[in-house]
Design a protein around this motif. Structure first.
Motif, PDB file in Angstrom:
ATOM      1  N   LEU A   1      46.898  49.229  59.152  1.00 53.18           N
ATOM      2  CA  LEU A   1      46.424  48.030  58.180  1.00 53.18           C
ATOM      3  C   LEU A   1      47.376  47.841  57.087  1.00 53.18           C
ATOM      4  O   LEU A   1      47.670  49.080  56.358  1.00 53.18           O
ATOM      5  CB  LEU A   1      45.122  48.269  57.626  1.00 53.18           C
ATOM      6  CG  LEU A   1      44.442  47.289  56.655  1.00 53.18           C
ATOM      7  CD1 LEU A   1      44.365  45.927  57.312  1.00 53.18           C
ATOM      8  CD2 LEU A   1      43.176  47.525  56.073  1.00 53.18           C
ATOM      9  N   ILE A   2      47.839  46.839  56.458  1.00 51.91           N
ATOM     10  CA  ILE A   2      48.906  46.478  55.454  1.00 51.91           C
ATOM     11  C   ILE A   2      48.107  45.581  54.744  1.00 51.91           C
ATOM     12  O   ILE A   2      47.833  44.507  54.965  1.00 51.91           O
ATOM     13  CB  ILE A   2      50.104  46.024  56.032  1.00 51.91           C
ATOM     14  CG1 ILE A   2      50.928  46.979  56.827  1.00 51.91           C
ATOM     15  CG2 ILE A   2      50.829  45.716  54.760  1.00 51.91           C
ATOM     16  CD1 ILE A   2      52.263  46.462  57.522  1.00 51.91           C
ATOM     17  N   SER A   3      47.433  45.964  53.580  1.00 52.36           N
ATOM     18  CA  SER A   3      46.955  45.153  52.434  1.00 52.36           C
ATOM     19  C   SER A   3      47.729  44.774  51.613  1.00 52.36           C
ATOM     20  O   SER A   3      48.385  45.477  50.996  1.00 52.36           O
ATOM     21  CB  SER A   3      45.652  45.897  51.953  1.00 52.36           C
ATOM     22  OG  SER A   3      44.821  45.077  51.144  1.00 52.36           O
ATOM     23  N   MET A   4      47.657  43.353  51.074  1.00 52.88           N
ATOM     24  CA  MET A   4      48.382  42.760  50.210  1.00 52.88           C
ATOM     25  C   MET A   4      47.516  41.850  49.093  1.00 52.88           C
ATOM     26  O   MET A   4      46.385  41.029  49.595  1.00 52.88           O
ATOM     27  CB  MET A   4      49.487  41.610  50.636  1.00 52.88           C
ATOM     28  CG  MET A   4      50.331  42.556  51.650  1.00 52.88           C
ATOM     29  SD  MET A   4      51.683  43.586  50.906  1.00 52.88           S
ATOM     30  CE  MET A   4      52.580  42.172  50.175  1.00 52.88           C
ATOM     31  N   ASP A   5      47.782  41.957  47.846  1.00 49.12           N
ATOM     32  CA  ASP A   5      46.992  41.161  46.984  1.00 49.12           C
ATOM     33  C   ASP A   5      47.654  40.061  46.652  1.00 49.12           C
ATOM     34  O   ASP A   5      48.952  39.812  46.004  1.00 49.12           O
ATOM     35  CB  ASP A   5      46.839  41.938  45.757  1.00 49.12           C
ATOM     36  CG  ASP A   5      46.388  41.241  44.354  1.00 49.12           C
ATOM     37  OD1 ASP A   5      45.516  40.237  44.728  1.00 49.12           O
ATOM     38  OD2 ASP A   5      46.475  41.860  43.197  1.00 49.12           O
ATOM     39  N   ASP A   6      47.130  38.757  46.946  1.00 48.14           N
ATOM     40  CA  ASP A   6      47.993  37.645  46.915  1.00 48.14           C
ATOM     41  C   ASP A   6      47.125  36.866  45.339  1.00 48.14           C
ATOM     42  O   ASP A   6      47.675  35.961  45.001  1.00 48.14           O
ATOM     43  CB  ASP A   6      47.247  36.503  47.826  1.00 48.14           C
ATOM     44  CG  ASP A   6      46.054  36.102  48.021  1.00 48.14           C
ATOM     45  OD1 ASP A   6      45.308  36.288  46.935  1.00 48.14           O
ATOM     46  OD2 ASP A   6      45.676  35.575  48.982  1.00 48.14           O
ATOM     47  N   GLN A   7      46.591  37.752  44.792  1.00 49.94           N
ATOM     48  CA  GLN A   7      45.987  36.938  43.469  1.00 49.94           C
ATOM     49  C   GLN A   7      45.144  35.872  43.394  1.00 49.94           C
ATOM     50  O   GLN A   7      45.151  35.267  42.298  1.00 49.94           O
ATOM     51  CB  GLN A   7      47.312  37.025  42.277  1.00 49.94           C
ATOM     52  CG  GLN A   7      47.908  38.725  42.285  1.00 49.94           C
ATOM     53  CD  GLN A   7      49.135  38.571  41.351  1.00 49.94           C
ATOM     54  OE1 GLN A   7      49.360  37.822  40.562  1.00 49.94           O
ATOM     55  NE2 GLN A   7      50.030  39.151  41.812  1.00 49.94           N
ATOM     56  N   GLY A   8      44.885  35.308  44.439  1.00 50.16           N
ATOM     57  CA  GLY A   8      44.504  33.837  44.648  1.00 50.16           C
ATOM     58  C   GLY A   8      45.232  32.767  44.158  1.00 50.16           C
ATOM     59  O   GLY A   8      44.803  31.612  43.790  1.00 50.16           O
ATOM     60  N   ASP A   9      46.497  33.041  44.074  1.00 50.92           N
ATOM     61  CA  ASP A   9      47.573  32.089  43.665  1.00 50.92           C
ATOM     62  C   ASP A   9      48.351  31.719  44.781  1.00 50.92           C
ATOM     63  O   ASP A   9      48.895  32.605  45.611  1.00 50.92           O
ATOM     64  CB  ASP A   9      48.479  32.945  42.551  1.00 50.92           C
ATOM     65  CG  ASP A   9      49.628  32.158  42.032  1.00 50.92           C
ATOM     66  OD1 ASP A   9      50.532  31.690  42.706  1.00 50.92           O
ATOM     67  OD2 ASP A   9      49.223  31.407  41.091  1.00 50.92           O
TER      68      ASP A   9
ATOM     69  N   PRO B   1      42.525  37.988  47.258  1.00 52.47           N
ATOM     70  CA  PRO B   1      42.745  38.359  45.874  1.00 52.47           C
ATOM     71  C   PRO B   1      42.065  39.847  45.337  1.00 52.47           C
ATOM     72  O   PRO B   1      40.875  39.926  45.385  1.00 52.47           O
ATOM     73  CB  PRO B   1      41.842  37.160  45.129  1.00 52.47           C
ATOM     74  CG  PRO B   1      40.896  36.782  46.204  1.00 52.47           C
ATOM     75  CD  PRO B   1      41.591  37.152  47.555  1.00 52.47           C
ATOM     76  N   LEU B   2      42.734  40.576  45.436  1.00 49.59           N
ATOM     77  CA  LEU B   2      42.393  42.118  44.809  1.00 49.59           C
ATOM     78  C   LEU B   2      42.152  42.326  43.305  1.00 49.59           C
ATOM     79  O   LEU B   2      41.830  43.257  42.971  1.00 49.59           O
ATOM     80  CB  LEU B   2      43.261  43.102  45.679  1.00 49.59           C
ATOM     81  CG  LEU B   2      43.150  42.965  47.184  1.00 49.59           C
ATOM     82  CD1 LEU B   2      44.507  44.273  47.787  1.00 49.59           C
ATOM     83  CD2 LEU B   2      41.812  43.146  47.752  1.00 49.59           C
ATOM     84  N   THR B   3      42.948  41.453  42.587  1.00 50.84           N
ATOM     85  CA  THR B   3      42.893  41.156  41.215  1.00 50.84           C
ATOM     86  C   THR B   3      42.645  40.110  40.880  1.00 50.84           C
ATOM     87  O   THR B   3      42.553  38.889  41.482  1.00 50.84           O
ATOM     88  CB  THR B   3      44.113  41.782  40.629  1.00 50.84           C
ATOM     89  OG1 THR B   3      45.306  40.853  40.989  1.00 50.84           O
ATOM     90  CG2 THR B   3      44.492  42.962  41.074  1.00 50.84           C
ATOM     91  N   GLY B   4      42.187  39.774  39.541  1.00 48.45           N
ATOM     92  CA  GLY B   4      41.623  38.363  39.166  1.00 48.45           C
ATOM     93  C   GLY B   4      40.195  38.271  39.008  1.00 48.45           C
ATOM     94  O   GLY B   4      39.541  39.048  39.613  1.00 48.45           O
ATOM     95  N   SER B   5      39.947  37.006  38.761  1.00 44.42           N
ATOM     96  CA  SER B   5      38.552  36.733  38.847  1.00 44.42           C
ATOM     97  C   SER B   5      37.494  36.694  40.226  1.00 44.42           C
ATOM     98  O   SER B   5      36.338  36.824  40.301  1.00 44.42           O
ATOM     99  CB  SER B   5      38.136  35.224  38.194  1.00 44.42           C
ATOM    100  OG  SER B   5      38.941  34.240  39.091  1.00 44.42           O
ATOM    101  N   ALA B   6      38.345  36.520  41.388  1.00 40.38           N
ATOM    102  CA  ALA B   6      37.785  36.591  42.771  1.00 40.38           C
ATOM    103  C   ALA B   6      38.033  37.974  43.288  1.00 40.38           C
ATOM    104  O   ALA B   6      37.842  38.162  44.564  1.00 40.38           O
ATOM    105  CB  ALA B   6      38.187  35.497  43.527  1.00 40.38           C
ATOM    106  N   ALA B   7      38.331  39.150  42.381  1.00 34.77           N
ATOM    107  CA  ALA B   7      38.869  40.437  42.920  1.00 34.77           C
ATOM    108  C   ALA B   7      37.562  41.037  43.897  1.00 34.77           C
ATOM    109  O   ALA B   7      37.701  41.723  44.994  1.00 34.77           O
ATOM    110  CB  ALA B   7      39.117  41.246  42.191  1.00 34.77           C
ATOM    111  N   GLN B   8      36.300  40.589  43.540  1.00 29.54           N
ATOM    112  CA  GLN B   8      35.211  41.409  44.245  1.00 29.54           C
ATOM    113  C   GLN B   8      35.016  40.736  45.673  1.00 29.54           C
ATOM    114  O   GLN B   8      34.994  41.536  46.741  1.00 29.54           O
ATOM    115  CB  GLN B   8      33.757  40.738  43.551  1.00 29.54           C
ATOM    116  CG  GLN B   8      32.607  41.106  44.195  1.00 29.54           C
ATOM    117  CD  GLN B   8      32.321  42.674  44.172  1.00 29.54           C
ATOM    118  OE1 GLN B   8      32.894  43.403  43.402  1.00 29.54           O
ATOM    119  NE2 GLN B   8      31.637  43.105  45.007  1.00 29.54           N
TER     120      GLN B   8
END
Length: 377
Positions: free
Chosen positions: A73-81, A34-41
């Motif tokens: 490195l390939i980084s992806m944001d799963d948004q915690g979803d 999760p690179l965005t949202g409440s758990a982004a840290q």
């Protein structure tokens, strides 16, 4: 053909063959969280751990089967979803990654694991703790973390034996992680003689716990166990204080973040305890060096699981080197059969892909920081 042209052609062909012979193979490594949202840290912290490992591997020059390789490195944001996580997993597979370090949330890792396993891509999480993840029968899935059976059980025993609690209330956020760790807490608490006076449910996006807390307060618990993540737990702590609920807040690694004190406005100081997989970073032989290197590289402090994601990346690279191949079908066998050294200590996986003898540490919020509790406690 004239002699000069023949010579020039030979030189050109030789140069081209030389370049081919010494060209670095590119090995793609994915990281998802999760690179965005409440758990982004937490997601950014994990990503930085992987990035640091990749940069080190490339800087020192790394060879597999005697051939030089460069890691990408390939980084992806799963948004915690979970739904986004499945799409991210498929995208990483389509991009040709050999391994994925992640995900962070158990609720994302569990459905994403099927995508990786079917594609024969190694997945190694440094955080997802729901025991179900490694009981899906997926040979390409590994966990370099402690599972909820250990952490939930540890906090139940700690609440009863050390905190001296006799009555506990439980709240979970209905995620795979939150429900799983709460279930284990309840099961162990009952064995320890703790009475569960309330079991309530919320969500991983909740901002108002007052109705739940009003019900709980009337039942006079001495501890409140929260199964979920730190952003919601910090809000819960603030609202407990506003309602005059003086119970101690306890939880698993999801609430065990340095961000907790800031988000909770300091109201839970000395009254929040949590369990986290691994030994305290500064007690590890290379822990302080890692902390300093991390800070100088990213101008940020280590949050929680960056060392585990760093270690997972290097363990995967080590397996490739030991097996002489960057093909997952080959190095996955090495991951399952051999032992590895890491910043976390010795690493060996069991038949399910779980880290054998994974350590766990209890922390207390103390003066705005998380302080490890002595083992004798």
């Amino acid at each position: 053909m004239k002699p000069m042209k023949i010579a020039m052609t030979f030189i050109a062909c030789a140069a081209m063959l030389c370049r081919v012979a010494y060209a670095q193979e590119v090995v793609k490594i994915g990281v998802a969280g999760p690179l965005t949202g409440s758990a982004a840290q937490s997601g950014k912290d994990d990503e930085r751990g992987v990035r640091l490992a990749i940069d080190e591997l490339n800087a020192k020059g790394f060879a597999i089967g005697g051939k030089p390789v460069r890691f990408e490195l390939i980084s992806m944001d799963d948004q915690g979803d979970p739904k986004v996580g499945v799409n991210v997993a498929q995208k990483l597979v389509d991009d040709g990654v050999a391994a994925v370090i992640g995900h962070y949330n158990s609720g994302v890792s569990i459905p994403a694991a099927r995508i990786y396993n079917e594609a024969h891509v190694v997945m190694m999480t440094g955080a997802s703790s729901n025991p179900d993840l490694t009981h899906l029968g997926y040979p390409y899935v590994f966990r370099l973390a402690t599972n909820d059976n250990v952490m939930g059980g540890r906090m139940a025993a700690y609440s009863a034996k050390v905190l001296g609690a006799q009555r506990a209330a439980v709240i979970d956020d209905r995620t795979a992680y939150g429900t799983g760790v709460a279930d284990v807490f309840i099961k162990t608490a009952q064995k320890e003689g703790l009475q569960i006076v309330a079991r309530e449910y919320s969500t991983d996006k909740a901002t108002d716990f007052k109705a739940i807390l009003t019900q709980i307060k009337s039942r006079n618990p001495q501890v409140v166990f929260y199964g979920g993540y730190y952003a919601q737990a910090a809000t819960l702590a603030r609202q407990m204080s506003e309602l005059g609920l003086t119970a101690t807040l306890v939880g698993g690694d999801g609430i065990c973040s340095p961000e907790f004190d800031k988000l909770s406005a300091g109201v839970a100081d000395k009254r929040m305890f949590c369990a986290q997989g691994g030994a305290p970073l500064d007690t590890l032989p290379d822990g302080k060096t890692f902390r300093a290197k991390f800070k100088s590289t990213f101008s940020a402090d280590v949050d929680t699981y960056a060392p585990a994601f760093y270690a997972a990346t290097l363990v995967v690279a080590d397996a490739m080197q030991k097996s002489g191949s960057a093909k997952p079908e080959v190095f996955v066998k090495t991951l399952r059969d051999q032992s590895f050294n890491s910043i976390l200590g010795p690493v060996k996986f069991d038949a399910n892909g779980d880290w054998i003898d994974a350590p766990v540490t209890v922390y207390r919020l103390n003066g705005g920081a998380l302080t490890a509790i002595a083992q004798k406690d």
